[in-house]
Design a protein around this motif. Structure first.
Motif, PDB file in Angstrom:
ATOM      1  N   VAL A  75      29.228  29.330  50.492  1.00 51.18           N
ATOM      2  CA  VAL A  75      28.697  30.461  50.472  1.00 51.18           C
ATOM      3  C   VAL A  75      29.629  31.958  49.893  1.00 51.18           C
ATOM      4  CG1 VAL A  75      27.512  32.427  51.135  1.00 51.18           C
ATOM      5  CG2 VAL A  75      26.406  30.679  51.629  1.00 51.18           C
ATOM      6  N   SER A  76      30.899  31.435  50.526  1.00 52.47           N
ATOM      7  CA  SER A  76      32.209  32.817  50.375  1.00 52.47           C
ATOM      8  C   SER A  76      32.862  32.531  48.679  1.00 52.47           C
ATOM      9  CB  SER A  76      33.066  32.057  51.421  1.00 52.47           C
ATOM     10  OG  SER A  76      32.769  32.457  52.769  1.00 52.47           O
ATOM     11  N   ALA A  77      32.696  31.262  48.826  1.00 50.66           N
ATOM     12  CA  ALA A  77      32.914  30.748  47.029  1.00 50.66           C
ATOM     13  C   ALA A  77      32.418  31.353  45.985  1.00 50.66           C
ATOM     14  CB  ALA A  77      33.535  29.248  47.002  1.00 50.66           C
ATOM     15  N   LEU A  78      30.441  30.882  46.185  1.00 52.67           N
ATOM     16  CA  LEU A  78      29.397  31.722  45.463  1.00 52.67           C
ATOM     17  C   LEU A  78      29.910  32.810  44.763  1.00 52.67           C
ATOM     18  CD1 LEU A  78      27.919  30.590  43.462  1.00 52.67           C
ATOM     19  CD2 LEU A  78      25.412  30.752  45.703  1.00 52.67           C
ATOM     20  N   LEU A  79      29.785  33.185  46.338  1.00 48.42           N
ATOM     21  CA  LEU A  79      30.032  34.823  45.847  1.00 48.42           C
ATOM     22  C   LEU A  79      30.949  36.214  45.358  1.00 48.42           C
ATOM     23  CD1 LEU A  79      28.224  36.293  49.307  1.00 48.42           C
ATOM     24  CD2 LEU A  79      27.077  36.176  47.681  1.00 48.42           C
ATOM     25  N   ALA A  80      31.633  34.738  45.182  1.00 51.43           N
ATOM     26  CA  ALA A  80      33.323  35.450  45.418  1.00 51.43           C
ATOM     27  C   ALA A  80      33.404  35.193  43.439  1.00 51.43           C
ATOM     28  CB  ALA A  80      34.363  34.710  45.802  1.00 51.43           C
ATOM     29  N   GLY A  81      32.844  34.014  42.644  1.00 51.46           N
ATOM     30  CA  GLY A  81      32.655  33.243  41.958  1.00 51.46           C
ATOM     31  C   GLY A  81      31.931  34.476  41.202  1.00 51.46           C
ATOM     32  N   THR A  82      30.902  35.108  41.361  1.00 48.30           N
ATOM     33  CA  THR A  82      29.873  35.720  40.742  1.00 48.30           C
ATOM     34  C   THR A  82      30.584  37.512  41.085  1.00 48.30           C
ATOM     35  OG1 THR A  82      27.628  35.273  42.097  1.00 48.30           O
ATOM     36  CG2 THR A  82      27.496  37.329  41.562  1.00 48.30           C
ATOM     37  N   LEU A  83      31.585  38.164  42.084  1.00 52.03           N
ATOM     38  CA  LEU A  83      32.025  39.444  41.758  1.00 52.03           C
ATOM     39  C   LEU A  83      33.101  38.506  40.449  1.00 52.03           C
ATOM     40  CD1 LEU A  83      32.929  39.508  45.542  1.00 52.03           C
ATOM     41  CD2 LEU A  83      31.110  41.312  44.013  1.00 52.03           C
ATOM     42  N   LEU A  84      33.853  37.980  39.950  1.00 54.80           N
ATOM     43  CA  LEU A  84      34.540  37.166  38.951  1.00 54.80           C
ATOM     44  C   LEU A  84      34.105  37.429  37.950  1.00 54.80           C
ATOM     45  CD1 LEU A  84      36.770  35.083  40.119  1.00 54.80           C
ATOM     46  CD2 LEU A  84      37.341  36.972  40.215  1.00 54.80           C
ATOM     47  N   ALA A  85      32.922  36.815  37.680  1.00 57.28           N
ATOM     48  CA  ALA A  85      31.548  36.870  36.275  1.00 57.28           C
ATOM     49  C   ALA A  85      31.835  38.523  36.224  1.00 57.28           C
ATOM     50  CB  ALA A  85      30.250  36.039  36.859  1.00 57.28           C
ATOM     51  N   LEU A  86      30.944  39.050  37.156  1.00 48.86           N
ATOM     52  CA  LEU A  86      30.814  40.236  36.814  1.00 48.86           C
ATOM     53  C   LEU A  86      32.214  41.499  36.288  1.00 48.86           C
ATOM     54  CD1 LEU A  86      28.408  41.475  39.782  1.00 48.86           C
ATOM     55  CD2 LEU A  86      28.137  41.087  37.434  1.00 48.86           C
ATOM     56  N   VAL A  87      33.459  40.771  37.252  1.00 45.70           N
ATOM     57  CA  VAL A  87      34.115  41.978  36.889  1.00 45.70           C
ATOM     58  C   VAL A  87      34.545  41.512  35.269  1.00 45.70           C
ATOM     59  CG1 VAL A  87      36.636  41.787  36.896  1.00 45.70           C
ATOM     60  CG2 VAL A  87      35.407  42.436  38.807  1.00 45.70           C
ATOM     61  N   ASP A  88      34.814  40.037  34.843  1.00 46.33           N
ATOM     62  CA  ASP A  88      35.174  40.084  33.845  1.00 46.33           C
ATOM     63  C   ASP A  88      34.000  40.014  32.135  1.00 46.33           C
ATOM     64  OD1 ASP A  88      36.443  38.094  31.590  1.00 46.33           O
ATOM     65  OD2 ASP A  88      34.725  36.860  31.565  1.00 46.33           O
ATOM     66  N   ARG A  89      33.126  40.302  32.722  1.00 50.52           N
ATOM     67  CA  ARG A  89      31.847  40.818  31.888  1.00 50.52           C
ATOM     68  C   ARG A  89      32.109  42.194  31.527  1.00 50.52           C
ATOM     69  NH1 ARG A  89      26.234  38.047  33.404  1.00 50.52           N
ATOM     70  NH2 ARG A  89      26.694  35.785  32.346  1.00 50.52           N
ATOM     71  N   GLY A  90      33.015  43.023  32.589  1.00 52.80           N
ATOM     72  CA  GLY A  90      33.180  44.552  32.046  1.00 52.80           C
ATOM     73  C   GLY A  90      31.737  45.200  33.563  1.00 52.80           C
ATOM     74  N   VAL A  91      30.885  44.466  33.721  1.00 57.17           N
ATOM     75  CA  VAL A  91      30.194  45.299  34.772  1.00 57.17           C
ATOM     76  C   VAL A  91      30.716  46.953  35.361  1.00 57.17           C
ATOM     77  CG1 VAL A  91      27.528  45.503  35.415  1.00 57.17           C
ATOM     78  CG2 VAL A  91      28.387  43.540  34.905  1.00 57.17           C
ATOM     79  N   GLY A  92      29.766  48.092  34.774  1.00 57.05           N
ATOM     80  CA  GLY A  92      30.462  49.558  35.366  1.00 57.05           C
ATOM     81  C   GLY A  92      31.533  49.646  35.260  1.00 57.05           C
ATOM     82  N   GLY A  93      32.227  49.318  34.200  1.00 57.64           N
ATOM     83  CA  GLY A  93      33.972  50.080  33.805  1.00 57.64           C
ATOM     84  C   GLY A  93      34.704  49.318  34.730  1.00 57.64           C
ATOM     85  N   ASP A  94      35.886  50.113  34.575  1.00 53.45           N
ATOM     86  CA  ASP A  94      37.172  49.988  35.530  1.00 53.45           C
ATOM     87  C   ASP A  94      36.559  50.568  37.132  1.00 53.45           C
ATOM     88  OD1 ASP A  94      37.989  49.110  32.574  1.00 53.45           O
ATOM     89  OD2 ASP A  94      39.420  50.544  33.143  1.00 53.45           O
ATOM     90  N   ASP A  95      36.420  51.428  37.171  1.00 54.22           N
ATOM     91  CA  ASP A  95      36.395  52.186  38.840  1.00 54.22           C
ATOM     92  C   ASP A  95      35.311  51.118  39.450  1.00 54.22           C
ATOM     93  OD1 ASP A  95      36.921  53.793  37.824  1.00 54.22           O
ATOM     94  OD2 ASP A  95      35.486  55.293  37.317  1.00 54.22           O
ATOM     95  N   THR A  96      34.849  49.901  38.942  1.00 53.71           N
ATOM     96  CA  THR A  96      33.931  49.581  39.651  1.00 53.71           C
ATOM     97  C   THR A  96      34.854  47.801  39.690  1.00 53.71           C
ATOM     98  OG1 THR A  96      32.299  49.009  37.491  1.00 53.71           O
ATOM     99  CG2 THR A  96      31.723  50.651  39.060  1.00 53.71           C
ATOM    100  N   ALA A  97      35.669  47.586  39.026  1.00 54.81           N
ATOM    101  CA  ALA A  97      36.010  46.602  38.945  1.00 54.81           C
ATOM    102  C   ALA A  97      36.810  46.233  39.977  1.00 54.81           C
ATOM    103  CB  ALA A  97      36.475  46.249  37.113  1.00 54.81           C
ATOM    104  N   THR A  98      37.264  47.557  40.162  1.00 51.85           N
ATOM    105  CA  THR A  98      38.889  47.791  41.988  1.00 51.85           C
ATOM    106  C   THR A  98      38.108  47.190  42.671  1.00 51.85           C
ATOM    107  OG1 THR A  98      39.810  49.325  40.674  1.00 51.85           O
ATOM    108  CG2 THR A  98      39.963  48.851  42.672  1.00 51.85           C
ATOM    109  N   ALA A  99      36.535  47.858  43.246  1.00 53.16           N
ATOM    110  CA  ALA A  99      35.744  47.746  43.943  1.00 53.16           C
ATOM    111  C   ALA A  99      35.063  46.044  44.300  1.00 53.16           C
ATOM    112  CB  ALA A  99      33.850  48.458  43.730  1.00 53.16           C
ATOM    113  N   LEU A 100      35.013  45.411  43.311  1.00 53.48           N
ATOM    114  CA  LEU A 100      34.306  44.364  42.956  1.00 53.48           C
ATOM    115  C   LEU A 100      36.172  43.178  43.495  1.00 53.48           C
ATOM    116  CD1 LEU A 100      31.865  44.423  40.142  1.00 53.48           C
ATOM    117  CD2 LEU A 100      31.582  44.146  42.394  1.00 53.48           C
ATOM    118  N   GLY A 101      36.967  43.358  42.849  1.00 54.31           N
ATOM    119  CA  GLY A 101      37.658  42.568  43.644  1.00 54.31           C
ATOM    120  C   GLY A 101      38.238  43.164  45.232  1.00 54.31           C
TER     121      GLY A 101
END
Length: 393
Positions: A75-101
């Protein structure tokens, strides 16, 4: 210690929600923030469940929760992978990328820390941390992220998981160490009691062994003389009778020495036995014991012996203070220990009732009970004037 450890890891779930989940709701440009918040809450509860089951396994209360540990890792790996995918797609811009990271690193840290509670091998713990950190770098590199960014995220993951993993491993080690020390203390207490029994057994053997051997030899000699019609057989049997009577007297002396305790010896013995059992012991007023009448020494010696025994068997004391003083025509013995569960009255005739009977013989009194802050106190008072009058009469 176990309660503190368990609630610490339960509190980690609240920390995870507060530090990682709540900030998501403040990200106005982040899509699906509510769903991500709910996922963080679910992950925190799952991690708390795994931590609780892993601690149960550590204490031998449950089998090792391997399935739950694997599930939490997945579950941790799946959630982490989902977050990486969101960051890679640039969802929300640079500000949200830091929060997702930050959320990515936190999820792996809390999840990995909970999993390592159920792992005993240090190599496997190290492999888990390095595996997640290396996997993070490789996934980011595969998503065409810059090498520097992938390396920084891998190092951040390594630091976060390393911190939570060290906390988990150290907590389990400390908890096991406390239980082992407690078991060793109980063992020392049992050995101290067993040593006292062996001492009494050796005294009885020393007294009876030689005399019984002499009785056996003289009885055999008397039998041989009687078969031959020799008059000396009567003399030998008279000698056997004398030795038997002498043995009875010596046995009574040994038992009397054990039962009619010498107060000075009991004070010194209490200090030695409690110290050997890992309990700090402070004794004061030993010099006052030498001038007391024998009856008073015997009664107070029994108080010292019984309270010491009950501190060893029934209490959980770390400190025992024994004080003897003579003032205003009476002698006062005080025994205090900080293990309030070691009530002296849990021994029937050899407990409070037995001690009060012995003290009543010298017109003494006994008070016992908790006095606050986990302290149990026994106070024995004996008036010296009445004892002196009885001795004089």
């Amino acid at each position: 210690m176990e309660t503190y450890t368990r609630w610490s890891f339960h509190f980690f779930a609240l920390i995870e929600v507060g530090v990682l989940g709540l900030p998501l709701l403040g990200q106005g440009r982040l899509p699906h923030a509510v769903w991500l918040f709910l996922l963080v809450c679910g992950h925190a509860l799952f991690a708390a469940l795994v931590a609780s089951r892993a601690l149960d396994w550590t204490r031998g209360l449950r089998p090792q929760p391997l399935r739950l540990m694997w599930a939490l890792g997945a579950v941790s790996a799946l959630l982490a992978g989902t977050l990486l995918a969101l960051v890679d797609r640039g969802v929300g811009g640079d500000d949200t990328a830091t929060a997702l990271g930050t959320l990515f690193v936190g999820l792996l840290g809390f999840g990995g820390g909970s999993i390592t509670l159920g792992i005993r091998s240090r190599r496997r713990v190290l492999g888990l941390v390095l595996g997640f950190s290396t996997g993070t770098g490789l996934v980011l590199f595969a998503l065409d992220d810059p090498v520097v960014a992938a390396l920084a995220m891998a190092l951040a993951t390594l630091f976060a998981m390393g911190f939570f993993t060290f906390t988990s491993v150290f907590s389990v080690w400390l908890l096991n160490a406390v239980y082992e020390l407690d078991a060793a203390r109980e063992t020392r207490a049992r050995l101290a009691v067993a040593e006292e029994r062996l001492r009494f057994g050796r005294d009885m053997h020393d007294v009876m062994g030689r005399n019984l051997a002499v009785i056996a030899l003289k009885s055999e000699l008397a039998v041989q003389l009687a078969r031959r019609g020799r008059a000396e057989a009567v003399d030998q049997m008279i000698e056997v009778q004398r030795i038997a009577q002498e043995s009875q007297r010596e046995v009574r002396d040994v038992v009397r020495g054990y039962r009619e305790a010498d107060l000075g010896a009991e004070l010194a013995g209490a200090h030695g036995v409690l110290t050997a059992a890992g309990i700090a012991c402070e004794v004061s007023g030993e010099s006052a014991a030498a001038g007391l009448p024998g009856e008073v020494q015997s009664a107070l010696g029994w108080v010292v012996r019984e309270t010491t025994t009950n501190v060893l068997r029934h209490g959980d004391a770390g400190l025992c203070v024994v004080g003897l003083r003579v003032a205003e025509g009476q002698v006062v013995l005080t025994v205090e220990n900080n293990g309030a569960s070691g009530a002296t009255g849990s021994g029937g005739g050899s407990g409070l009732a037995g001690l009060r009977e012995r003290l009543a013989a010298v017109e003494g009194t006994l008070e016992a009970g908790p006095v606050g802050d986990g302290v149990f106190r026994v106070v024995a008072e004996v008036p010296l004037t009445s004892v002196a009058h009885e001795v004089a009469s």
